[in-house]
Design a protein around this motif. Structure first.
Motif, PDB file in Angstrom:
ATOM      1  N   UNK A 116       0.797  -1.169   0.028  1.00  0.00           N
ATOM      2  CA  UNK A 116      -0.026   0.031   0.095  1.00  0.00           C
ATOM      3  C   UNK A 116       0.959   1.139  -0.098  1.00  0.00           C
ATOM      4  N   UNK A 117       2.040   1.110   0.741  1.00  0.00           N
ATOM      5  CA  UNK A 117       2.722   2.655   0.972  1.00  0.00           C
ATOM      6  C   UNK A 117       3.386   3.010  -0.607  1.00  0.00           C
ATOM      7  N   UNK A 118       3.818   2.011  -1.241  1.00  0.00           N
ATOM      8  CA  UNK A 118       4.536   2.690  -2.454  1.00  0.00           C
ATOM      9  C   UNK A 118       3.272   3.042  -3.337  1.00  0.00           C
ATOM     10  N   UNK A 119       2.263   2.632  -3.400  1.00  0.00           N
ATOM     11  CA  UNK A 119       0.776   3.031  -4.234  1.00  0.00           C
ATOM     12  C   UNK A 119       0.633   4.538  -3.753  1.00  0.00           C
ATOM     13  N   UNK A 120       0.438   4.339  -2.304  1.00  0.00           N
ATOM     14  CA  UNK A 120       0.107   5.730  -1.892  1.00  0.00           C
ATOM     15  C   UNK A 120       0.982   6.762  -2.435  1.00  0.00           C
ATOM     16  N   UNK A 121       2.421   6.617  -2.331  1.00  0.00           N
ATOM     17  CA  UNK A 121       3.329   7.670  -2.553  1.00  0.00           C
ATOM     18  C   UNK A 121       3.167   7.809  -4.060  1.00  0.00           C
ATOM     19  N   UNK A 122       2.864   6.727  -4.803  1.00  0.00           N
ATOM     20  CA  UNK A 122       2.673   7.123  -6.337  1.00  0.00           C
ATOM     21  C   UNK A 122       1.584   7.922  -6.616  1.00  0.00           C
ATOM     22  N   UNK A 123       0.573   7.750  -5.937  1.00  0.00           N
ATOM     23  CA  UNK A 123      -0.679   8.490  -5.924  1.00  0.00           C
ATOM     24  C   UNK A 123      -0.333  10.138  -5.277  1.00  0.00           C
ATOM     25  N   UNK A 124       0.327  10.252  -4.669  1.00  0.00           N
ATOM     26  CA  UNK A 124       0.691  11.599  -3.968  1.00  0.00           C
ATOM     27  C   UNK A 124       1.536  12.256  -5.117  1.00  0.00           C
ATOM     28  N   UNK A 125       2.579  11.697  -5.516  1.00  0.00           N
ATOM     29  CA  UNK A 125       3.313  12.019  -6.601  1.00  0.00           C
ATOM     30  C   UNK A 125       2.543  12.524  -7.906  1.00  0.00           C
ATOM     31  N   UNK A 126       1.459  11.552  -8.166  1.00  0.00           N
ATOM     32  CA  UNK A 126       0.738  11.897  -9.469  1.00  0.00           C
ATOM     33  C   UNK A 126      -0.186  13.093  -9.297  1.00  0.00           C
ATOM     34  N   UNK A 127      -0.443  13.169  -8.141  1.00  0.00           N
ATOM     35  CA  UNK A 127      -1.242  14.582  -7.625  1.00  0.00           C
ATOM     36  C   UNK A 127      -0.650  15.798  -7.976  1.00  0.00           C
ATOM     37  N   UNK A 128       0.509  15.837  -7.470  1.00  0.00           N
ATOM     38  CA  UNK A 128       1.580  16.972  -7.778  1.00  0.00           C
ATOM     39  C   UNK A 128       2.650  16.584  -7.307  1.00  0.00           C
ATOM     40  N   UNK A 129       3.947  17.162  -7.787  1.00  0.00           N
ATOM     41  CA  UNK A 129       5.211  16.705  -7.556  1.00  0.00           C
ATOM     42  C   UNK A 129       5.683  17.212  -6.293  1.00  0.00           C
ATOM     43  N   UNK A 130       5.193  18.143  -5.932  1.00  0.00           N
ATOM     44  CA  UNK A 130       5.550  18.656  -4.493  1.00  0.00           C
ATOM     45  C   UNK A 130       4.921  18.022  -3.261  1.00  0.00           C
TER      46      UNK A 130
END
Length: 161
Positions: free
Chosen positions: A35-49
């Motif tokens: 779950x954590x890598x996917x959450x990180x990917x979703x956060x990064x997909x939202x915006x790079x910052x």
């Protein structure tokens, strides 16, 4: 042992607690790996910052928690209230002198600092590389990180020759 071993009332309580904690650790590892890598990917997909902002806010929370620790938790004795405390620069220079007075400690500290700097530089370059050279969008970079974590976890379970 499996879940029936935890439910078996004939076993000692410490044995049941051990297997219950092992099962909880397995669930936590599954969440961390999946779950954590996917959450990180979703956060990064939202915006790079967003991942940087989340990391920075976690650091701020950690600093606040450390600063709110009671004085009794400290192992260093506080100086008497009536004495003048030395200036920060004086304390920093004293610490640097003490560090340089121990060659092994100085080498370990400098090596750890260089490794931390190189690690931070690597992650910064990876963001630029994935966007400029590989042509990945923001979501692609997050998925690239998640795929890398999945490969590492997959390979870590194998026996090595």
């Amino acid at each position: 042992m499996t879940a029936p071993a935890v439910a078996d009332r004939g076993l000692p309580p410490s044995f049941r607690r051990f297997w219950a904690s092992a099962a909880a650790a397995n669930v936590a590892d599954g969440i961390r790996a999946g779950a954590l890598p996917l959450i990180g990917a979703l956060l990064f997909a939202t915006a790079m910052f967003v991942p940087l902002a989340v990391d920075a806010s976690a650091l701020v929370v950690a600093v606040i928690l450390v600063l709110t620790l009671p004085r009794a938790a400290s192992t260093v004795a506080a100086p008497p209230a009536r004495e003048e405390r030395p200036r920060l620069l004086t304390e920093l220079l004293g610490g640097a002198r003490r560090l340089l007075g121990h060659p092994r400690l100085a080498v370990v500290t400098c090596a750890a600092s260089a490794i931390a700097f190189a690690d931070a530089a690597w992650w910064s370059v990876l963001v630029v590389y994935s966007g400029s050279v590989l042509g990945l969008p923001e979501a692609g970079f997050g998925l690239l990180l998640a795929a890398g974590v999945a490969v590492v976890f997959h390979l870590s379970g194998r026996t090595r020759p």
